[in-house]
Design a protein around this motif. Sequence first.
Motif, short mmCIF file in Angstrom:
data_model
loop_
_atom_site.label_atom_id
_atom_site.label_comp_id
_atom_site.label_asym_id
_atom_site.label_seq_id
_atom_site.Cartn_x
_atom_site.Cartn_y
_atom_site.Cartn_z
N MET A 168 -58.57 93.52 31.32
CA MET A 168 -58.72 92.03 31.00
C MET A 168 -60.51 92.08 30.81
N LEU A 193 -59.18 91.83 21.60
CA LEU A 193 -57.59 92.33 22.06
C LEU A 193 -56.99 93.87 20.78
N ARG A 198 -55.65 94.18 27.30
CA ARG A 198 -54.38 93.10 27.04
C ARG A 198 -54.96 91.48 27.37
N TYR A 199 -55.79 91.09 27.71
CA TYR A 199 -56.16 89.60 28.29
C TYR A 199 -57.86 89.94 27.73
N LEU A 211 -58.24 81.88 26.83
CA LEU A 211 -56.79 82.84 27.93
C LEU A 211 -56.42 83.42 26.60
N GLY A 213 -53.81 86.05 24.80
CA GLY A 213 -52.86 87.36 24.81
C GLY A 213 -52.42 88.08 24.25
N ASN A 216 -50.06 85.14 23.98
CA ASN A 216 -49.71 83.98 24.11
C ASN A 216 -51.68 83.32 24.49
N PHE A 254 -48.34 86.54 32.44
CA PHE A 254 -49.73 85.66 31.81
C PHE A 254 -50.03 84.09 32.26
N LYS A 258 -53.19 82.84 34.09
CA LYS A 258 -53.41 81.14 33.57
C LYS A 258 -53.98 80.41 35.52
#
Lengths: 303, 303
Positions: A168, A193, A198-199, A211, A213, A216, A254, A258
């Motif tokens: 991340m 990304l 991945r984030y 945020l 993903g 997501n 995820f 959060k």
Amino acid sequence: MTNPVLVVGSVALDSIKTATADHRDLLGGSASYASLAASFYAPVRLVAIVGTDFPKEHRQLFADRKIDLQGLEEAAGKTFRWSGEYEVDMNNRRTISTDLNVFETFQPKIPSAWKKTEFVLLGNIGPSLQRDVLRQMDKPRFVVADTMDLWINIAKPDLVALLGEIDMLVLNDSEAKQLTGDTNLIRAARAILKMGPRYVAIKKGEHGCLLFGENNFFSIGAYPLEEINDPTGAGDCFAGALIGSLAQRGDISFEGIKRALVQGTLVASFNVEEFSLRRLEKLTMDEIAKRQREFLQFGALEA
Amino acid sequence: MTNPVLVVGSVALDSIKTATADHRDLLGGSASYASLAASFYAPVRLVAIVGTDFPKEHRQLFADRKIDLQGLEEAAGKTFRWSGEYEVDMNNRRTISTDLNVFETFQPKIPSAWKKTEFVLLGNIGPSLQRDVLRQMDKPRFVVADTMDLWINIAKPDLVALLGEIDMLVLNDSEAKQLTGDTNLIRAARAILKMGPRYVAIKKGEHGCLLFGENNFFSIGAYPLEEINDPTGAGDCFAGALIGSLAQRGDISFEGIKRALVQGTLVASFNVEEFSLRRLEKLTMDEIAKRQREFLQFGALEA
């Protein structure tokens, strides 16, 4: 027992001017803020460097928060110093001076007992140093990296290489635009990304955080504050509380990220209320929990 | 039967340049955008002025959305024209020209059958005209006013007087700072509430929106969009869908206003996808409902 987190970054002495105050040689640096923030959630292992002039009381502050200082190297010379000035509109800051001092030759050395630490925060330092740290680690479970405009300007190839090695990235909105050359934050995030993590979390200061993903998206506002006395370190606190909260819960889904983002937002909101780490020094979990209830209400619709 | 809403504002022909497109004489103006947006939720009564050159197909577009045009005055002369240009970063816009034409002598006249309309949107026109409209109304239940930087610059006393006569002000973040002289949005909002309205919504474009009541606060992000083709009218659509949704539900509690704000956010997000009102022309309630489910998920934490 909560998973420990390893935090690497800078420890500095900051001199900060605002429209109403002027403070010299405050405890600062990305690793100082991030470690204290993380310590509310998980045991912290700090990797950084200071000079022989580093005040004992700052060391004591870390110890009081049970931050393990085995990785805090003391080198001959002076501690890293930064000074800056905020305008009345605190979104605008200018650097007055940067004296790297002992930080100039910093080579992070991870104590062998720490190499299996599962949760790692690569605080804001040069990406080649961040990569050095990763090479010393033994399969960490979740690695978060922070960065800044300086590294995008002078060390972009290293930064891009780092992106392929972390889980991340956290960075602010102008940095996301700068890194990708795209003024649309949603497209910028997608582009980041594609570079590897991945984030990605895009911090927007008073406007909150996004945020991303692969499939997501999550968006939260900032906690509304009428009085901000020193914005320094807000992003580091955000990243520190985030990695701490991830380690505490061990949930790297995820949904877990959060929740960790909410903790980052809350701790950062306390940090800016006072200069340096003064607010975090006296912050309690009860205060965080109280603000969390209030904060979650601010974005909620009744069913 | 849903309460009708009265919308007053400008109807214009816009010429808009972006980095990738250039369009002439598009349907625009605060009342055009707001009326179309409101029409998804409630019957709309439009009060505005056009010249004899106003194209029939634009009038037909309003009629197709069942917008009542009894209050759309046609005067000898040309329709109000505005032209502007967006930079690649669409947050930056400059006005190329403004030709008031028939709008210069506009004196809104509310048809007598409309004077008891309970839900009123004073779209972005001069505050003295907005006050003229209010003087003609018979105890409206909820009055929302929009404004812009121009009126803060040249008609601040009128605007301040208006604030004592409305229920809710919507304005953007830079306007809130300008109106109050405070760079902190939370303090700026509190200062605006002290000037009269019970609620103030601060629009932050891509960063969403903040809603303030005396003892209440609500924050939502914007719907994340990778492609924005024309940001013109987003704020007007926001205000239009907001007043429409309030009228549809008849719920003017803080909770009701929150829900109306979500509708404003959604309709504005569709509007910027295409130039002028082209996206709203073909928008359906099903599309709004689908995006709403997605949008509410973006800020939600699992219990």
